[in-house]
Write a protein that holds these residues in place. Structure first.
Motif: not given
Length: 117
Positions: A9, A11-12, A55, A58, A86
């Motif tokens: 996963i 970061r968005q 967040n 993701g 993450m």
């Protein structure tokens, strides 16, 4: 060599190309350590069940690898040090499933667990 599956996963706030670039980067890390990336899937941006580092969403990626344990440990170490990653989950499997993962299959193509009433 042992077979592994990894879910990562990121970061968005990354772009789709940056998230897919991470997969290529970690595939290169495996290749440098005598392993190989068998298959990779980019699952897209998904909402998580709980916040991770503030967040709510993701970029999810799925990797199938054929690599020695030392190569996988090095890749995981670098993933955990990377600021954009993450979470990472790695499992050892006996064999890789053919075709796309369950996340990439259409809902109609999936096997139903039980019949609805």
């Amino acid at each position: 060599m042992p077979l592994y599956e990894h879910v990562m996963i990121a970061r968005q706030d990354l772009s789709n190309s940056q998230a897919e670039g991470l997969v290529e980067h970690f595939g290169a890390v495996l290749a440098d350590n005598e392993g190989k990336l068998v298959d990779s899937e980019y699952w897209g941006v998904k909402t998580m069940a709980y916040k991770i580092n503030k967040n709510r969403k993701g970029h999810y990626a799925f990797l199938r690898t054929d690599a020695p344990a030392a190569a996988v440990q090095e890749m995981e170490r670098l993933m955990r040090l990377h600021d954009d990653v993450m979470r990472v989950l790695t499992i050892k499997v006996d064999e890789h499933a053919e075709g796309p993962s369950v996340q990439m299959q259409k809902r109609d193509d999936r096997d139903t667990r039980r019949e609805r009433r």
